[in-house]
Design an enzyme around this catalytic site. Structure first.
Site, short mmCIF file in Angstrom:
data_model
loop_
_atom_site.label_atom_id
_atom_site.label_comp_id
_atom_site.label_asym_id
_atom_site.label_seq_id
_atom_site.Cartn_x
_atom_site.Cartn_y
_atom_site.Cartn_z
N HIS A 1 -4.96 -6.04 -11.21
CA HIS A 1 -4.41 -7.00 -10.26
C HIS A 1 -4.05 -8.32 -10.93
O HIS A 1 -3.33 -9.13 -10.37
CB HIS A 1 -5.41 -7.24 -9.12
CG HIS A 1 -5.66 -6.01 -8.33
ND1 HIS A 1 -6.63 -5.09 -8.68
CD2 HIS A 1 -5.06 -5.52 -7.22
CE1 HIS A 1 -6.61 -4.09 -7.83
NE2 HIS A 1 -5.68 -4.32 -6.93
N GLU B 1 0.82 -1.21 0.00
CA GLU B 1 0.00 0.00 0.00
C GLU B 1 0.86 1.26 0.00
O GLU B 1 0.58 2.22 -0.73
CB GLU B 1 -0.95 0.00 1.20
CG GLU B 1 -1.94 -1.16 1.23
CD GLU B 1 -2.80 -1.28 -0.02
OE1 GLU B 1 -2.90 -0.30 -0.79
OE2 GLU B 1 -3.35 -2.36 -0.25
#
Length: 528
Positions: free
Chosen positions: A429, A337
């Site tokens: 992703h 992140e």
């Protein structure tokens, strides 16, 4: 949102960032590297495919030990931001223009008369939006120059909450001449005193906290830019966030019964990520300005996700579903992140198409590197992403369930192992898998990892199982240099290959084992 789409969020704002990646905390538009680069642009506008209607603003710069300068610019055309128009000017130590990194292939010549109105564009974006809307649409114009010919487009921004509770600030690009929906992505990115932390996933760990003059401690780290960890109290409201405080500076009890336990994990991951980027690259925090980010835990209820949000400069972690998934505070998720934040302040890879896949891969790669740097004996480092959030893996030295598998991306039943021409149409992703696969081969070669029994031939796409890997540290230096010096917002897989080869040449030479390994690893995943 399906569970296999965890870590789904990453935000790429279209606003032109003004963040310096050099030695200073904020960009100085009168700095010598910028002045020299602007002079080179003025003298040789063809090198940047410049038109008489272009203006340029420096976003960051890097000065090598050799004295070479790399200045990153954003471009405007007749006052409008140009998506895909950013570039990096590379100057050698003598001040000569060495090269330019860019994706724009010709000077812009765009008709700025819109055939349709902002209201028309909003209707198109609203039809595509899913979830619960909040607030009014925000609309602006820009030039989309990522393909030829460049077109005038509306950037329609819609805010709200997705079906699983993730906040969303969605950008929709709508062709101003045809009302065709061009693209879409999200701004929300889906990763003092010495204290003792009893964590959920990583055992007993040391933390740095802030002692208070009135007595007691707060879970804030003054030695790392004041980065803090707060409890959202199972809401989605930032205004209800509560600071963690403690009287004896011992935090958590290894279980979810103590709300501070996952706060310990989040603070640990943030500290490890800060330390990794500082030790490896001299980077002082996500924005390289010495300012720490905030980690927010206990977001919502039964929320199986985590995200980075540039708007609040913060990481946010859900608690999992109470069954199959634990709270999403694993070390590699924290590193993932926070790397989204680093990417947004350097190459700013647009979060769609091939550049979006590369954006996700950079977070997976550096999240893995942070995990290896931590070398925690309880949360053993590996080339799996998010494996520690699976309840079934808890306590296993060789877990086999994961969100993504860097050595064999197709094990998730969604990601391709090898490059294909339509990979940019996949969810980012899944399109990230090819770059993850490249990184595994670059650092490990065609060798099956512990817990898996894969033949070497199953780990490559071209039959070459004799790749000679390089160290993770070497690979990290190459990828970081490619990201911060050569990649631009629209870099795709072909550009990733060329920029990493250039970075390897800069660092180790074209005849080096590192350069050869980079070329071989890309070839082994079908990027030639």
């Amino acid at each position: 949102m399906q569970h296999h789409k965890l870590l789904v969020s990453l935000g790429l704002a279209l606003s032109l960032l003004a963040v310096n990646n050099g030695a200073q905390a904020a960009p100085d538009l009168n700095a010598a590297p910028v002045k020299r680069a602007l002079a080179l642009i003025a003298a040789q506008p063809k090198r940047i495919n410049g038109s008489g209607a272009d203006t340029y603003a420096a976003r960051d710069w890097i000065v090598d030990r050799s004295g070479a300068e790399h200045v990153r610019f954003d471009r405007r055309y007749r006052g409008l931001p140009v998506l895909g128009g950013d570039f990096v000017v590379h100057q050698d130590a003598s001040g000569r223009l060495a090269s330019v990194s860019q994706t724009l292939t010709r000077p812009l010549n765009v008709d700025l008369k819109a055939a349709f109105t902002e209201a028309d564009a909003i209707r198109v974006a609203e039809a595509a939006f899913t979830g619960t809307r909040e607030g009014r649409a925000i609309v602006s114009k820009l030039i989309d120059a990522r393909s030829t010919p460049a077109v005038l487009a509306y950037d329609v921004r819609l805010a709200g909450v997705t079906e699983d509770g993730t906040p969303t600030r969605r950008h929709w690009l709508v062709n101003a001449g045809t009302l065709a929906l061009i693209d879409g992505w999200d701004e929300v990115q889906t990763a003092a005193a010495t204290a003792t932390g009893n964590s959920l996933l990583s055992g007993v760990i040391a933390l740095t906290t802030d002692s208070q003059s009135s007595g007691g401690y707060v879970l804030r780290d003054p030695s790392r830019g004041g980065q803090a960890t707060v409890d959202l109290r199972n809401t989605r409201l930032a205004v209800l966030a509560k600071a963690y405080t403690d009287s004896d500076n011992v935090w958590g009890d290894f279980t979810n019964s103590d709300r501070a336990t996952v706060g310990v994990d989040a603070a640990y991951g943030a500290a490890l990520t800060w330390d990794y980027f500082l030790a490896q690259f001299g980077r002082r925090g996500i924005a390289d300005d010495g300012v720490g980010a905030t980690s927010r835990v206990h977001y919502g209820r039964n929320y199986v996700n985590a995200f980075w949000d540039n708007g609040c400069f913060c990481m946010t972690y859900g608690d999992g579903d109470g069954g199959s998934y634990l709270p999403l505070v694993a070390v590699d998720i924290a590193g993932h992140e926070m790397t989204h934040g680093v990417t947004s302040r350097t190459a700013n890879l647009t979060y769609s198409g091939e550049s979006g896949g590369l954006n996700e891969a950079m977070s997976d790669i550096f999240g893995t590197l942070v995990e290896y740097a931590a070398n925690n004996s309880i949360s053993t480092p590996n080339y799996l992403i998010g494996e520690r959030i699976y309840t079934a893996n808890n306590g296993s030295p060789t877990p086999t369930q994961a969100l993504r598998y860097m050595f064999k991306p197709s094990l998730d039943n969604k990601s391709p192992d090898c490059y294909v021409g339509n990979i940019g149409n996949l969810d980012v992703h899944y399109s990230s898998g090819v770059a993850n696969h490249f990184f595994y081969l670059l650092t490990q070669g065609a060798v099956s990892p512990p817990g898996f029994t894969l033949a070497p031939s199953a780990l490559v796409c071209n039959g070459n199982t004799a790749i000679r890997p390089i160290s993770r540290d070497q690979a990290a230096q190459i990828l970081y240099r490619a990201l911060t010096v050569y990649m631009t917002s629209s870099t795709g897989y072909a550009g990733a290959r060329s920029t990493t080869l250039q970075a390897a040449a800069d660092l180790y030479g074209t005849q080096s084992a590192a350069y050869t390994a980079v070329a071989a690893a890309w070839a082994a995943v079908g990027v030639n």
